[in-house]
Design a protein around this motif. Structure first.
Motif, PDB file in Angstrom:
ATOM      1  N   PHE A   1      10.216 178.156  79.926  1.00 14.11           N
ATOM      2  CA  PHE A   1      10.176 176.836  80.534  1.00 14.11           C
ATOM      3  C   PHE A   1       9.506 176.950  81.899  1.00 14.11           C
ATOM      4  N   GLU A   2       8.623 176.007  82.175  1.00 16.45           N
ATOM      5  CA  GLU A   2       7.949 175.984  83.468  1.00 16.45           C
ATOM      6  C   GLU A   2       8.903 175.616  84.595  1.00 16.45           C
ATOM      7  N   GLU A   3       9.816 174.703  84.320  1.00 17.42           N
ATOM      8  CA  GLU A   3      10.720 174.174  85.338  1.00 17.42           C
ATOM      9  C   GLU A   3      12.147 174.107  84.815  1.00 17.42           C
ATOM     10  N   PRO A   4      13.121 174.198  85.712  1.00 14.63           N
ATOM     11  CA  PRO A   4      14.528 174.082  85.295  1.00 14.63           C
ATOM     12  C   PRO A   4      14.837 172.759  84.601  1.00 14.63           C
ATOM     13  N   ILE A   5      14.153 171.694  84.987  1.00 12.29           N
ATOM     14  CA  ILE A   5      14.410 170.395  84.370  1.00 12.29           C
ATOM     15  C   ILE A   5      14.097 170.445  82.872  1.00 12.29           C
ATOM     16  N   GLN A   6      13.073 171.185  82.489  1.00  8.99           N
ATOM     17  CA  GLN A   6      12.743 171.343  81.076  1.00  8.99           C
ATOM     18  C   GLN A   6      13.877 172.059  80.338  1.00  8.99           C
ATOM     19  N   PHE A   7      14.414 173.085  80.982  1.00 10.77           N
ATOM     20  CA  PHE A   7      15.517 173.839  80.396  1.00 10.77           C
ATOM     21  C   PHE A   7      16.728 172.942  80.150  1.00 10.77           C
ATOM     22  N   ILE A   8      17.129 172.152  81.155  1.00 13.72           N
ATOM     23  CA  ILE A   8      18.335 171.346  80.970  1.00 13.72           C
ATOM     24  C   ILE A   8      18.124 170.245  79.939  1.00 13.72           C
TER      25      ILE A   8
ATOM     26  N   PRO B   1      23.806 168.423  81.242  1.00 13.66           N
ATOM     27  CA  PRO B   1      23.815 167.181  82.039  1.00 13.66           C
ATOM     28  C   PRO B   1      22.953 167.302  83.297  1.00 13.66           C
ATOM     29  N   ILE B   2      22.331 166.206  83.659  1.00 16.16           N
ATOM     30  CA  ILE B   2      21.442 166.175  84.824  1.00 16.16           C
ATOM     31  C   ILE B   2      22.168 166.567  86.106  1.00 16.16           C
ATOM     32  N   ARG B   3      23.480 166.365  86.159  1.00 16.56           N
ATOM     33  CA  ARG B   3      24.241 166.761  87.356  1.00 16.56           C
ATOM     34  C   ARG B   3      24.154 168.258  87.618  1.00 16.56           C
ATOM     35  N   MET B   4      23.722 169.016  86.606  1.00 14.25           N
ATOM     36  CA  MET B   4      23.636 170.467  86.742  1.00 14.25           C
ATOM     37  C   MET B   4      22.249 170.936  87.182  1.00 14.25           C
ATOM     38  N   LEU B   5      21.359 170.014  87.508  1.00 16.33           N
ATOM     39  CA  LEU B   5      19.986 170.389  87.863  1.00 16.33           C
ATOM     40  C   LEU B   5      19.927 171.313  89.071  1.00 16.33           C
ATOM     41  N   ASP B   6      20.655 171.014  90.135  1.00 13.16           N
ATOM     42  CA  ASP B   6      20.633 171.889  91.313  1.00 13.16           C
ATOM     43  C   ASP B   6      21.115 173.292  90.963  1.00 13.16           C
ATOM     44  N   ASP B   7      22.167 173.363  90.166  1.00 11.32           N
ATOM     45  CA  ASP B   7      22.690 174.665  89.757  1.00 11.32           C
ATOM     46  C   ASP B   7      21.706 175.391  88.852  1.00 11.32           C
ATOM     47  N   ALA B   8      21.047 174.659  87.965  1.00 13.56           N
ATOM     48  CA  ALA B   8      20.037 175.263  87.090  1.00 13.56           C
ATOM     49  C   ALA B   8      18.857 175.770  87.918  1.00 13.56           C
ATOM     50  N   THR B   9      18.480 175.027  88.951  1.00 18.51           N
ATOM     51  CA  THR B   9      17.384 175.450  89.823  1.00 18.51           C
ATOM     52  C   THR B   9      17.749 176.743  90.548  1.00 18.51           C
ATOM     53  N   LYS B  10      18.977 176.826  91.053  1.00 14.14           N
ATOM     54  CA  LYS B  10      19.436 178.062  91.722  1.00 14.14           C
ATOM     55  C   LYS B  10      19.449 179.228  90.739  1.00 14.14           C
ATOM     56  N   LEU B  11      19.932 178.988  89.530  1.00 13.98           N
ATOM     57  CA  LEU B  11      19.968 180.030  88.510  1.00 13.98           C
ATOM     58  C   LEU B  11      18.557 180.456  88.139  1.00 13.98           C
ATOM     59  N   TYR B  12      17.683 179.492  88.011  1.00 10.21           N
ATOM     60  CA  TYR B  12      16.269 179.737  87.705  1.00 10.21           C
ATOM     61  C   TYR B  12      15.653 180.649  88.758  1.00 10.21           C
ATOM     62  N   LYS B  13      15.885 180.371  90.024  1.00  8.82           N
ATOM     63  CA  LYS B  13      15.338 181.182  91.100  1.00  8.82           C
ATOM     64  C   LYS B  13      15.966 182.567  91.114  1.00  8.82           C
ATOM     65  N   LYS B  14      17.263 182.635  90.868  1.00  6.76           N
ATOM     66  CA  LYS B  14      17.984 183.904  90.875  1.00  6.76           C
ATOM     67  C   LYS B  14      17.471 184.828  89.780  1.00  6.76           C
ATOM     68  N   LYS B  15      17.151 184.244  88.649  1.00  9.78           N
ATOM     69  CA  LYS B  15      16.719 185.038  87.496  1.00  9.78           C
ATOM     70  C   LYS B  15      15.217 184.910  87.272  1.00  9.78           C
ATOM     71  N   SER B  16      14.468 184.677  88.340  1.00  7.46           N
ATOM     72  CA  SER B  16      13.045 184.399  88.214  1.00  7.46           C
ATOM     73  C   SER B  16      12.262 185.564  87.601  1.00  7.46           C
ATOM     74  N   ASN B  17      12.871 186.722  87.519  1.00  4.12           N
ATOM     75  CA  ASN B  17      12.177 187.829  86.890  1.00  4.12           C
ATOM     76  C   ASN B  17      12.117 187.673  85.368  1.00  4.12           C
ATOM     77  N   LEU B  18      12.855 186.677  84.831  1.00  2.00           N
ATOM     78  CA  LEU B  18      12.765 186.377  83.398  1.00  2.00           C
ATOM     79  C   LEU B  18      11.564 185.481  83.160  1.00  2.00           C
ATOM     80  N   CYS B  19      11.222 185.260  81.951  1.00  2.00           N
ATOM     81  CA  CYS B  19      10.040 184.457  81.609  1.00  2.00           C
ATOM     82  C   CYS B  19      10.346 182.967  81.602  1.00  2.00           C
ATOM     83  N   PHE B  20      11.031 182.475  82.602  1.00  2.00           N
ATOM     84  CA  PHE B  20      11.331 181.042  82.686  1.00  2.00           C
ATOM     85  C   PHE B  20      10.428 180.430  83.700  1.00  2.00           C
TER      86      PHE B  20
END
Length: 135
Positions: A103-110, A116-135
């Motif tokens: 996924f290019e962006e966390p919004i695509q993942f959620i 739920p959209i309320r989790m977007l900030d948390d998904a963004t933090k997780l996305y950045k934390k695990k940025s070494n993955l192919c997300f």
């Protein structure tokens, strides 16, 4: 979606958590019963796309060691609910990673995984934390 639900139910079983899948009216909330290590999932929930997240959320209550029955209400009202939301997000993220979903962006993942959209900030933090993955 069916593969994710199957994965979550197997994950619960492997952790010693029983799952009861029921079909009630849309107002009946799914629930975790920690003392019984049981989750009860209403498959007729209001937002069917969110069903995997709900399952993960209820598993989270058991795995987090919550003491009391917890009904899924769609918004975190206390720290136990918040932690169950985060547990579900991480569990689904791990599943997506193991599927090599890109996924290019966390919004695509959620959106793709019914989070739920309320989790977007948390998904963004997780996305950045695990940025070494192919997300």
């Amino acid at each position: 979606m069916d593969e994710l639900i199957t994965y979550l139910l197997h994950f619960a079983f492997d952790k010693g958590v029983s799952c009861a899948l029921i079909w009630k009216n849309k107002d009946y909330q799914s629930v975790a019963l920690p003392k019984e290590k049981l989750i009860v999932i209403n498959q007729n929930c209001r937002n069917k796309q969110e069903l995997p997240f709900i399952i993960g959320h209820e598993i989270g209550h058991i795995m987090n060691g919550d003491a009391n029955a917890a009904f899924y209400c769609g918004k975190p009202i206390n720290s136990e609910e918040r932690l169950a939301d985060l547990y579900s997000l991480n569990l689904i993220f791990d599943y997506a990673s193991n599927q090599f979903d890109v996924f290019e962006e966390p919004i695509q993942f959620i959106y793709e995984y019914g989070i739920p959209i309320r989790m977007l900030d948390d998904a963004t933090k997780l996305y950045k934390k695990k940025s070494n993955l192919c997300f």
